[in-house]
Design an enzyme around this catalytic site. Sequence first.
Site, PDB file in Angstrom:
ATOM      1  N   GLU A 252       0.796  -1.225   0.000  1.00 13.41           N
ATOM      2  CA  GLU A 252       0.000   0.000   0.000  1.00 13.41           C
ATOM      3  C   GLU A 252       0.832   1.281   0.000  1.00 13.41           C
ATOM      4  O   GLU A 252       0.677   2.145   0.875  1.00 13.41           O
ATOM      5  CB  GLU A 252      -0.981   0.002   1.183  1.00 13.41           C
ATOM      6  CG  GLU A 252      -1.983  -1.132   1.126  1.00 13.41           C
ATOM      7  CD  GLU A 252      -3.064  -1.036   2.178  1.00 13.41           C
ATOM      8  OE1 GLU A 252      -4.141  -1.612   1.964  1.00 13.41           O
ATOM      9  OE2 GLU A 252      -2.831  -0.395   3.226  1.00 13.41           O
ATOM     10  N   GLU A 372      -6.361  -7.567  -1.695  1.00 15.94           N
ATOM     11  CA  GLU A 372      -6.935  -7.470  -0.350  1.00 15.94           C
ATOM     12  C   GLU A 372      -8.393  -7.082  -0.505  1.00 15.94           C
ATOM     13  O   GLU A 372      -8.709  -6.119  -1.194  1.00 15.94           O
ATOM     14  CB  GLU A 372      -6.230  -6.424   0.522  1.00 15.94           C
ATOM     15  CG  GLU A 372      -4.831  -6.773   0.964  1.00 15.94           C
ATOM     16  CD  GLU A 372      -4.276  -5.772   1.986  1.00 15.94           C
ATOM     17  OE1 GLU A 372      -5.101  -5.085   2.647  1.00 15.94           O
ATOM     18  OE2 GLU A 372      -3.050  -5.660   2.117  1.00 15.94           O
ATOM     19  N   TRP A 414      -8.685 -10.843   2.686  1.00 15.35           N
ATOM     20  CA  TRP A 414      -8.057 -10.292   3.879  1.00 15.35           C
ATOM     21  C   TRP A 414      -9.027 -10.528   5.031  1.00 15.35           C
ATOM     22  O   TRP A 414     -10.050  -9.871   5.124  1.00 15.35           O
ATOM     23  CB  TRP A 414      -7.792  -8.798   3.736  1.00 15.35           C
ATOM     24  CG  TRP A 414      -7.039  -8.259   4.916  1.00 15.35           C
ATOM     25  CD1 TRP A 414      -7.551  -7.786   6.100  1.00 15.35           C
ATOM     26  CD2 TRP A 414      -5.615  -8.139   5.032  1.00 15.35           C
ATOM     27  NE1 TRP A 414      -6.559  -7.382   6.944  1.00 15.35           N
ATOM     28  CE2 TRP A 414      -5.354  -7.594   6.320  1.00 15.35           C
ATOM     29  CE3 TRP A 414      -4.542  -8.455   4.207  1.00 15.35           C
ATOM     30  CZ2 TRP A 414      -4.050  -7.351   6.772  1.00 15.35           C
ATOM     31  CZ3 TRP A 414      -3.266  -8.203   4.654  1.00 15.35           C
ATOM     32  CH2 TRP A 414      -3.035  -7.653   5.933  1.00 15.35           C
TER      33      TRP A 414
END
Length: 482
Positions: A252, A372, A414
Amino acid sequence: MMPSFPLHQIILLFILVSITIHHVNMDTRKTIFFVVIFLVFYKQTNCSLLDLNEAHRYQLPSSKSLVGYKGDMEDDAWVMVKKNGNQFVVNDQPFYVNGFNTYWLMVFAVDASTRAKVTQVFQQASDVGLTVCRTWAFNDGQWRALQKKPSVYDEDVFKALDFVVSEAKRFNIRLILSLTNNWDAYGGKPQYVRWGKEAGLNLTNDDEFFSHPTLRNYYKSHVKTVLNRMNTVTNMTYKEDPTIFAWELINEPRCESDPSGDTLQEWIEEMAVYVKTIDPKHLVEIGLEGFYGNSTPNKVQCNPNTYAQQVGTDFIRNHQALGVDFASVHIYADSWISQSISNDHITFVKSWMQSHIDDAEKYLGMPVVFSEFGVSKKDPGYNASYRDNLISTVYNMLLDSAKKGGSGGGSLLWQVFPDGTDYMDDGYAIVLSKSPSTANLISRHSTRLTLFNSLCKWKCRWGCKKKHGFDDYDGLHYHDQL
């Protein structure tokens, strides 16, 4: 009406026929194979495949039985995942990313008292047909650190990572290994900056991780060390191990100090090529969340909020960097739009996914993995049915893409945790043994992906299914069961 045969009899018949016609040429054997697969598919789809009662009645094979027990795969069949245009392939056959995240595997593998949890999560994931796991190949300067300071490593922790890689192979699970974090969990970008300050560098913010040459070299040193690591369990270097599906540059990444995106773009361009110079065999991805930036002003309205355009990332531009093989996108409607559960979240998930699948096809020519996605049990209005609805939405979008030979390359939940690790739960953890409806949903998805693969001839694309006459996949959706 077609005679009704139990599925196991069809499979047994195929095996017996194959044995008795060993002298027949390969083309004939392939024809017989696809006829049997058609019978299996015909039977399943025409006998209410996705009606749960009917599925149990006809003993739909489990994802585990279709995938093959982990550890049975011959070494010569365990080869690198590659990319062919906008799709993943293994041995020239389609490969679909069907997986999960469990980030803390290396840390748990260090201690003998928790190492069994690594085996347990791989076992439970494989039982429902999951075949890819994304986890951290970093822990910078913190408790049980892999990298205690720049270029100084704890061998015991490295051996724990060796165990994770070897154990994944034992269960026929491939790994996406992330090389650092944008956030301070497990060190990441802030820890590199702290190291720089300790070395006397004049650093003013964490984003200088991306721009300062010394910090770039710290990161490169870590990349070089991990990729060249000789696994003490398998005696194979990481850069040669097909168990590793791909390298992720950073989890990220954001560079809010430069909303133009230039700083992060330069870092991506440098690091993707650097990874490829050390390891040209494995795939590389960035680790982006998928926010649109300045290079595509017509797309920024797709972002979940206006803030997403200001974090220095740029989905299309970033993924056009040399050395990047596939795109990554995250999906967190409950963080980005509103914490309270609502139907707006599902609407967003559909549009967010479709936009990125389309862009991966039209502008990037590569697969996109939704690496995710999930929903937190802590959200107001949360219930298990909603979570299943969200998961099925993601799966259905990907199945629709697969039907068309599109760029939807797969997804990673996730996150999946084994029993006894609830204290680590951030709200998103799925403990399969405690979530039977979700486990069944995942297992059914795994089974269908395996059937899709079996319907596709060697050296062809997903889209070839239309040529075989199997272009009605509407019955393979799950929403009617939720």
